[in-house]
Motif scaffolding. Structure first.
Motif, PDB file in Angstrom:
ATOM      1  N   ASN A  94      44.056  47.046  37.118  1.00 26.89           N
ATOM      2  CA  ASN A  94      44.772  48.059  37.923  1.00 26.89           C
ATOM      3  C   ASN A  94      44.154  48.234  39.309  1.00 26.89           C
ATOM      4  O   ASN A  94      44.841  48.144  40.327  1.00 26.89           O
ATOM      5  N   LEU A  95      42.842  48.479  39.317  1.00 27.67           N
ATOM      6  CA  LEU A  95      42.170  48.754  40.590  1.00 27.67           C
ATOM      7  C   LEU A  95      42.096  47.499  41.468  1.00 27.67           C
ATOM      8  O   LEU A  95      42.399  47.544  42.667  1.00 27.67           O
ATOM      9  N   ASP A 117      39.380  36.656  37.112  1.00 29.65           N
ATOM     10  CA  ASP A 117      39.490  37.539  35.952  1.00 29.65           C
ATOM     11  C   ASP A 117      39.203  36.709  34.700  1.00 29.65           C
ATOM     12  O   ASP A 117      39.336  35.479  34.711  1.00 29.65           O
ATOM     13  N   PHE A 177      32.946  48.947  42.703  1.00 30.87           N
ATOM     14  CA  PHE A 177      33.741  50.031  42.117  1.00 30.87           C
ATOM     15  C   PHE A 177      33.389  50.256  40.651  1.00 30.87           C
ATOM     16  O   PHE A 177      33.793  51.244  40.063  1.00 30.87           O
ATOM     17  N   VAL A 194      31.415  52.716  45.435  1.00 34.31           N
ATOM     18  CA  VAL A 194      32.541  53.630  45.679  1.00 34.31           C
ATOM     19  C   VAL A 194      32.863  54.352  44.378  1.00 34.31           C
ATOM     20  O   VAL A 194      33.117  53.712  43.350  1.00 34.31           O
ATOM     21  N   LEU A 196      35.472  57.202  43.468  1.00 35.46           N
ATOM     22  CA  LEU A 196      36.526  58.129  43.896  1.00 35.46           C
ATOM     23  C   LEU A 196      36.328  59.488  43.237  1.00 35.46           C
ATOM     24  O   LEU A 196      36.618  60.526  43.830  1.00 35.46           O
TER      25      LEU A 196
END
Ligand code: NAI
Length: 215
Positions: A94-95, A117, A177, A194, A196
Motif C-alpha cells: 500500500n505505502l 517485492d 518508513f 518517517v 506519519l
C-alpha cells in the motif's frame, strides 16, 4: 556560498520549506522578496530567516531583499535537488505503491530506477513507469545499477535483513518508513525515518494544549 559545515539539524529541516515557498513565489511571478515579507508568509521571524540563510553564506542584499530565483536555486543546490541519485524502493504494498505513484523523486534529487517485492503475485506487475522486480534479484540489480538510496516500505520484521543486504551492496542512504530503527545496528549510513503517526501525535499535542500556529 560553501559554509554548509556544522549546520544545525533544525536549520536543515527548514530548508525544504524555504525551497517549496520560493517555488510558489516563482510560480506567482514574484522575483524579489524582503525578509519581513518572507517571514510573514512563512510564520518565521525575519531574524530567524536571516540567521538560517547566513549559515550558508547569506543571500540577501541590504535594502533589496532576496532574489527569489537565485535564492531558490542556491537552496536547491544545497539540498542536492539536481543530483538524480539512483534510488530503489523495497516493498510495493500500500505505502510503497502510494510513494511510487505520488512522490516526484526527480524533484528531490532522486531518480527511482527499481521497485522490489517478495510477493511473487505482484512481481512483474507495472508500478508507475517501472515493473516490480523479485527481491531475489536485488543483488544482481544493484551490482549492475549501483543505486545509492533505498526507500523502505517493508514490515519491521524483515527490515534488518534487507538493510544488511543493501549496505553490503553499497547502499548508504535510507528513506525509512518501516518501524525498524536502522541506526542501532548499522553505522556510517544516512537515514531519514518517517513516522506519519508521530506527526499526528504532534497535532494531537497541539489540540490538547489549545495551541494555534500563531502562538
Ligand atoms: P503492505 O503489507 O501493503 O506492504 C508491504 C510490502 O512489503 C508487501 O507487498 C510485501 O510483499 C513486501 N515485503 C515483505 N517482506 C519483504 C521482503 N523481505 N522483501 C521485499 N518485499 C517484502 O504494508 P504497507 O501498508 O505498505 O506498509 C509497509 C510498512 O510501512 C509497514 O511496516 C508499515 O507498518 C509501515 N508504515 C509506516 C508508516 C510510517 O509513517 N512510517 C505509515 C504506514 C505504514
Amino acid at each position: 556560498m560553501s559554509k554548509s559545515i556544522n549546520i544545525s539539524n533544525s536549520v536543515i529541516r527548514r530548508l525544504p520549506r524555504y525551497y517549496r515557498f520560493l517555488g510558489e513565489l516563482e510560480d506567482q511571478q514574484i522575483s524579489k522578496i524582503s525578509s519581513r515579507e518572507l517571514s510573514e508568509r512563512m510564520h518565521l521571524t525575519a531574524s530567524q530567516i536571516r540567521q538560517d540563510l547566513n549559515c550558508f553564506g547569506g543571500f540577501g542584499q541590504q535594502g533589496y531583499g532576496y532574489n527569489v530565483s537565485e535564492l531558490r536555486k542556491e537552496i536547491g543546490r544545497i539540498l542536492g535537488v539536481d543530483k538524480h541519485r539512483k534510488t530503489i524502493l523495497i516493498g510495493a504494498g500500500n505505502l510503497g505503491t502510494a510513494l511510487a505513484v505520488h512522490i516526484n523523486f526527480e524533484k528531490s534529487g532522486c531518480s527511482l530506477i527499481g521497485i522490489f517485492d517478495s510477493n511473487k503475485k505482484i512481481v512483474g506487475n507495472p508500478l508507475g513507469k517501472l515493473t516490480i522486480t523479485d527481491i531475489d534479484d536485488l543483488e544482481k540489480f544493484c551490482r549492475e545499477n549501483k543505486p545509492e538510496v533505498a526507500v523502505l516500505c517493508i514490515p519491521k520484521s524483515v527490515t534488518r535483513e534487507i538493510v544488511d543486504r543493501l549496505t553490503e551492496l553499497g547502499v548508504r542512504s535510507f528513506w525509512n518508513f518501516s518501524h525498524y530503527d536502522i541506526n542501532v545496528e548499522h553505522k556510517n549510513i544516512i537515514v531519514e525515518n518517517v513516522h506519519l503517526g508521530d506527526s499526528l501525535l504532534t497535532l494531537s499535542y497541539g489540540v490538547n494544549n489549545n495551541l494555534d500556529n500563531d502562538k
